[in-house]
Design an enzyme around this catalytic site. Structure first.
Site, PDB file in Angstrom:
ATOM      1  N   CYS A 117      38.427  43.828  38.982  1.00 40.19           N
ATOM      2  CA  CYS A 117      38.782  45.072  40.085  1.00 40.19           C
ATOM      3  C   CYS A 117      40.725  44.064  39.320  1.00 40.19           C
ATOM      4  O   CYS A 117      41.555  44.429  39.192  1.00 40.19           O
ATOM      5  CB  CYS A 117      38.288  44.115  41.193  1.00 40.19           C
ATOM      6  SG  CYS A 117      39.777  44.808  42.581  1.00 40.19           S
ATOM      7  N   CYS A 118      40.580  42.275  39.250  1.00 38.64           N
ATOM      8  CA  CYS A 118      41.415  41.919  38.185  1.00 38.64           C
ATOM      9  C   CYS A 118      41.577  42.348  36.938  1.00 38.64           C
ATOM     10  O   CYS A 118      42.759  42.902  37.012  1.00 38.64           O
ATOM     11  CB  CYS A 118      41.439  40.192  38.347  1.00 38.64           C
ATOM     12  SG  CYS A 118      41.244  39.910  39.634  1.00 38.64           S
ATOM     13  N   CYS A 200      46.488  39.515  45.831  1.00 44.61           N
ATOM     14  CA  CYS A 200      46.122  40.876  46.363  1.00 44.61           C
ATOM     15  C   CYS A 200      46.097  40.411  48.652  1.00 44.61           C
ATOM     16  O   CYS A 200      44.853  39.034  48.245  1.00 44.61           O
ATOM     17  CB  CYS A 200      45.024  41.188  46.083  1.00 44.61           C
ATOM     18  SG  CYS A 200      45.470  42.305  44.216  1.00 44.61           S
ATOM     19  N   CYS A 203      42.463  38.810  49.455  1.00 48.58           N
ATOM     20  CA  CYS A 203      41.765  38.069  48.316  1.00 48.58           C
ATOM     21  C   CYS A 203      42.453  36.829  48.320  1.00 48.58           C
ATOM     22  O   CYS A 203      42.923  35.703  46.937  1.00 48.58           O
ATOM     23  CB  CYS A 203      41.986  38.369  46.439  1.00 48.58           C
ATOM     24  SG  CYS A 203      40.883  39.893  45.754  1.00 48.58           S
ATOM     25  N   CYS A 227      42.846  35.116  37.489  1.00 45.06           N
ATOM     26  CA  CYS A 227      42.902  36.111  37.071  1.00 45.06           C
ATOM     27  C   CYS A 227      42.297  36.653  36.040  1.00 45.06           C
ATOM     28  O   CYS A 227      41.701  38.033  35.558  1.00 45.06           O
ATOM     29  CB  CYS A 227      43.598  36.369  38.072  1.00 45.06           C
ATOM     30  SG  CYS A 227      45.335  37.166  37.796  1.00 45.06           S
TER      31      CYS A 227
END
Length: 235
Positions: A117-118, A200, A203, A227
Site C-alpha cells: 500500500c505504501c 495516513c 495508519c 514506508c
C-alpha cells in the site's frame, strides 16, 4: 559526484539551516525540489524556502487517505507563503486494483500488505515527482529514529540518481518547536493532540507519554517504522 557530496556535506555542517538551504540552491540552480508531508520539520523548510525566495520547487504526496487537518494545513500554507505546492496522487488503476483484490484495509493484515500500500500510494508517486530532479530536499532529522541517525546532511541517492539533502538533520524536536513558535509557522493541529508524526489517517495514532515519537506510525507492527520513501539512500 561522491567527492562533491562529501565536500558539500562538510561545508553544510558549519551552517545554519537557512544558510544550508541557500547553499544548496546555489549548488543546484536547476532541478532542486523539496518534498513536504506538511509535518513540523517540513513547515520549517517551507518557511525558509519561501522567505528567502529560493528557486526550489515544492511538492507533496496526496495518498488519498490523509487527515482532513492535513488538507486544511496545505491550503493554509499555500495562502500564507504564496507558494505553489504541486500534489502527486497515486496511480488510480493501481489503487482500484488493490482495493478490489484486497479491500480497503489490507495493510493491517501483514507487513507485506502494508508495504504494498505504501509503495502504491507513496513510493511510486514520489519516484514520479523526483524524475528529472538533481537535488531532493527533505525534513529528516537524526533524532527522529534509529534508522536516521546514520544520515548525513547530503547523500548520493543511487537508486534515484540524485543528491538528497537533510538541512535539519542536527535539529532537535525542541529546535523545531521553538522555530515554529518564534516565526508563527502554521502547523497541523493534530500535533497538539498527541500526534508528533502524521501520515495516513488509518495508519497514524496519537502516542502515549514516554512513547517513541514514531510509535504512532503503523503502531500494530514491530518494524522499523519506515514506508520506503527514505529506505534506499546511500552515502
Amino acid at each position: 559526484m561522491n567527492m562533491d557530496v562529501r565536500e558539500l556535506n562538510e561545508r553544510l555542517g558549519a551552517m545554519t539551516a537557512a544558510e544550508r538551504l541557500v547553499a544548496l540552491a546555489a549548488a543546484f540552480p536547476v532541478g532542486a525540489v523539496f518534498s513536504t508531508s506538511l509535518g513540523q520539520e517540513d513547515q520549517v523548510i517551507t518557511h525558509l524556502v519561501a522567505r528567502q525566495s529560493l528557486p526550489v520547487s515544492i511538492f507533496t504526496l496526496d495518498t488519498g487517505r490523509l487527515f482532513q487537518e492535513t488538507y486544511d494545513l496545505l491550503d493554509k500554507t499555500i495562502a500564507r507563503y504564496k507558494v505553489s505546492i504541486r500534489a502527486y496522487f497515486p496511480d488510480a488503476a493501481r489503487v482500484e486494483e488493490l482495493l478490489t483484490q484486497k479491500g480497503a484495509n489490507s495493510f493491517y493484515e501483514s507487513v507485506e500488505n502494508r508495504k504494498e500500500c505504501c509503495f502504491i500510494r507513496k513510493v511510486e508517486p514520489l519516484n514520479r515527482a523526483l524524475k528529472g530532479a538533481s537535488l531532493w530536499i527533505t525534513g529528516l532529522r537524526a533524532e527522529q529514529s534509529e534508522n536516521r541517525q546514520g544520515l548525513s546532511f547530503v547523500e548520493w541517492d543511487a537508486s534515484r540518481n540524485l543528491v538528497k539533502a537533510n538541512p535539519l538533520l542536527d535539529w532537535s524536536l525542541q529546535d523545531v518547536l521553538d522555530f515554529i513558535h518564534e516565526n508563527n509557522v502554521p502547523y497541523n493541529v493534530l500535533h497538539d493532540r498527541g500526534f508528533p508524526s502524521i501520515g495516513c489517517a488509518p495508519c497514524t495514532r496519537a502516542i502515549e507519554p514516554g512513547e517513541d515519537i514514531r510509535a504512532g506510525r503503523w503502531w500494530w507492527e514491530a518494524s522499523q517504522k519506515e514506508c520506503g520513501l527514505h529506505a534506499e539512500s546511500a552515502k
